[in-house]
Write a protein that holds these residues in place. Sequence first.
Motif, short mmCIF file in Angstrom:
data_model
loop_
_atom_site.label_atom_id
_atom_site.label_comp_id
_atom_site.label_asym_id
_atom_site.label_seq_id
_atom_site.Cartn_x
_atom_site.Cartn_y
_atom_site.Cartn_z
N GLY A 1 -18.42 67.80 21.58
CA GLY A 1 -19.72 68.02 22.15
C GLY A 1 -20.49 66.81 22.21
N SER A 2 -19.83 65.91 21.87
CA SER A 2 -20.49 64.26 21.75
C SER A 2 -20.13 63.86 23.17
N SER A 3 -21.17 62.92 23.49
CA SER A 3 -21.17 61.98 24.89
C SER A 3 -20.93 60.34 24.49
N ASN A 4 -20.56 60.35 23.00
CA ASN A 4 -20.36 59.17 22.53
C ASN A 4 -18.99 58.46 23.15
N PRO A 5 -18.94 57.17 23.43
CA PRO A 5 -17.71 56.90 24.14
C PRO A 5 -16.45 56.86 23.06
N VAL A 6 -15.22 57.69 23.69
CA VAL A 6 -14.11 57.67 23.10
C VAL A 6 -12.73 57.83 23.76
N THR A 7 -11.88 57.16 23.12
CA THR A 7 -10.38 56.78 23.95
C THR A 7 -9.50 57.59 23.11
N ALA A 8 -8.47 58.00 23.88
CA ALA A 8 -7.26 58.54 23.19
C ALA A 8 -6.12 57.56 22.50
N ALA A 9 -6.59 56.27 22.56
CA ALA A 9 -5.57 55.22 22.19
C ALA A 9 -5.85 55.27 20.59
N PRO A 10 -4.38 54.71 20.03
CA PRO A 10 -4.56 54.89 18.62
C PRO A 10 -5.14 53.60 17.84
N LEU A 11 -5.42 53.89 16.82
CA LEU A 11 -5.95 52.72 16.17
C LEU A 11 -4.71 51.85 15.57
N VAL A 12 -4.89 50.65 15.24
CA VAL A 12 -3.75 49.70 14.92
C VAL A 12 -3.19 50.18 13.69
N PRO A 13 -1.64 50.36 13.44
CA PRO A 13 -1.14 50.72 12.39
C PRO A 13 -1.30 49.82 11.12
N ARG A 14 -1.60 50.02 9.88
CA ARG A 14 -1.73 49.05 8.85
C ARG A 14 -0.40 49.28 7.85
N PRO A 15 -0.17 48.00 7.39
CA PRO A 15 0.79 47.79 6.10
C PRO A 15 0.03 48.55 5.21
N SER A 16 0.87 48.79 4.00
CA SER A 16 0.55 49.46 2.85
C SER A 16 -0.01 48.41 1.74
N THR A 17 -0.19 47.23 2.09
CA THR A 17 -0.77 46.23 1.06
C THR A 17 -2.19 46.26 1.31
N LYS A 18 -3.08 45.88 0.25
CA LYS A 18 -4.48 45.83 0.40
C LYS A 18 -5.10 44.89 1.04
N PRO A 19 -5.91 44.99 1.98
CA PRO A 19 -6.38 43.78 2.98
C PRO A 19 -7.61 42.93 2.28
N CYS A 20 -7.71 41.77 2.94
CA CYS A 20 -9.08 41.04 2.56
C CYS A 20 -9.69 41.06 3.87
N THR A 21 -10.89 41.39 3.75
CA THR A 21 -11.75 41.67 5.01
C THR A 21 -12.58 40.39 5.31
N VAL A 22 -12.56 39.75 6.15
CA VAL A 22 -13.31 38.49 6.42
C VAL A 22 -14.41 38.76 7.54
N PRO A 23 -16.02 39.22 7.40
CA PRO A 23 -16.65 39.48 8.29
C PRO A 23 -16.98 38.16 9.28
N LEU A 24 -17.01 38.46 10.58
CA LEU A 24 -17.30 37.34 11.52
C LEU A 24 -18.62 37.11 11.71
N PHE A 25 -19.04 38.30 12.21
CA PHE A 25 -20.62 38.43 12.36
C PHE A 25 -21.21 39.98 12.08
N SER A 26 -22.63 40.12 11.71
CA SER A 26 -23.01 41.60 11.36
C SER A 26 -24.32 41.66 12.24
N ASN A 27 -24.45 42.92 12.82
CA ASN A 27 -25.74 43.29 13.36
C ASN A 27 -26.16 42.21 14.46
N LEU A 28 -25.27 41.36 15.08
CA LEU A 28 -25.75 40.56 16.19
C LEU A 28 -26.27 40.99 17.43
#
Length: 570
Positions: free
Chosen positions: A36-63
């Motif tokens: 029921g949504s008009s928001n963009p969506v694709t059938a492609a999968p997300l990138v599979p992740r390893p089981s380890t805990k990641p460190c996330t580094v923001p590059l920019f926010s609300n630019l």
Amino acid sequence: MLKNASLFLASAVLAVLSASFVRAQVVIAPSTPQIGSSNPVTAAPLVPRPSTKPCTVPLFSNLAFDNFTPASFNYTPPSDCKGPWAKVVFTADFTVSAGTQFDRTAAFYLGHANIFYGTTSEPTSTLSPAWHVERDVTDLSAIFKADQVGEANIGNFVGVSGGTDYNGIIYANAALEFYPANFANPAPATPDIVVPVNGTGGDAGTLNTTTDTISQTLDLPENVESVYLDVISQPQSNDEFYYFNVPNNETNNLQSYGGTAFRETEIWIDGKPAGVAPVYPFINTGGIDPNMWFPIPGNQTQDFKPYRVNLTPFAGLLSDGSTHTVAVSVFNADSYFLATANLLVYQDHQSKKVTGGVLENTLSEAPVPKLNVDIKYNSTTNQYTGTISDDASRSFIIRGYINTSHGRVETTIAEKVAFTNKQEFDVYPSPGVPPDIQSAQQLTTVDEFVTTQEGFFTRNSARHFSYPLQVNFAFNTTSDGGIYENVSVDQQYLLTTTDDSFGQWPYSTSTFEETKSQDDQAQTAAGVYTDASKASQTYQYNNSRGSCYSETLTAANNVLTDVKKDCRHE
């Protein structure tokens, strides 16, 4: 004449898009498709992740992107995840404020190396589209090990032009996720050096003609063992619908651009042909008919896939201690293509110097397409009808060797590239005047076989690409004095790979993407307007180790109506 949007289509779209200015904030796109949504969506999968805990580094926010000046940002490697990394994932979230705005090219760079390339969705008066993208950028790990200056480039005009208020502002967040390696999640071998290949401004370069290039001077170490080039070439302007381009002497009759429909990305080393990258027919969300592309955009529209060219036969040449140049061009570019590339270099860590050279290279410059033009003019109705077909194909072999710390390694690439494009026309030679009936059927295929000989051991690998495209466009009058427009697109992307690595069990993969979209608009002589659209997108992947993924989305009248998932084992 797709380059001249019909007056009917233009007026209808402007009526839908006109709205007051709204300043939106970035929102995270839904993690699952919403019926029921008009928001963009694709059938492609997300990138599979390893089981380890990641460190996330923001590059920019609300630019916010509301002009054509690229935004810079600073990057510092994660102190808690120093590497080696099992995987590095780029993520980004976009939104466009509701109102009126064109689709825009979005390209992000770190140390001038491209880490993301795609295009944005168009908003409407009631829809502020928001979407999520992510990409496996593990092969770019070399640039993530040191502080870098980045660039976010989404050129966007906000203001009044031609009486229209383009008020849609684009916003974006972006980050990198670093997954530490461990015994269960080992770090893969990644390139030791990443060399950006861009235009003079340090980002995607503009290729207006066949002879234009983006290039980079190389001063590589003397122990290069293998080399690859990840390249993106994006059709723009006169080339945006290059599958409808015609020979130069037919441009006025058919209201199309010139240069024929054949385009091909060429790779050069020291001014000599070194590889080929086929052009994928990306379709922006404003392409052909904007009403076709929400909620389901075309294949890879919001996240272009780079095409990887194997340049390993030139490793010995590039290790000779001399300065070399790598360049990218697009054959038949007709104002214009944007192109960006990353050169990926692996070194022989057990040797300070390798020797070698190119043994054979039968790759020539791009073939001139074979044309078959059958266009007829009816002086009574002032219509041009008929067909135009373009065909181009060639096969080549590139073979080179290097003497490494583990012996002589010889690499042979045997490749066949084929292109066909057939168009049908029934047109009046003036823009926006019916009839305007066109169709194009295009197919690009690549069959690549790579043989690596190291002593008594042989490795064979193969890639088979296929890019089918079918476009039908009809704008005409009805018997009661009204007008109608019917548009349909079937866009596919197929890739199969096989790898027999030195006697081990062969490994194979298969990827299939298809987007079908259709829009039917009509307006009676009394001015009553109707519109009906439908779309579907399928993404399927499987490999010989039992992994599979399959998802199909369907939409009608610009809202998502169904999601089907057949398998999800990754």
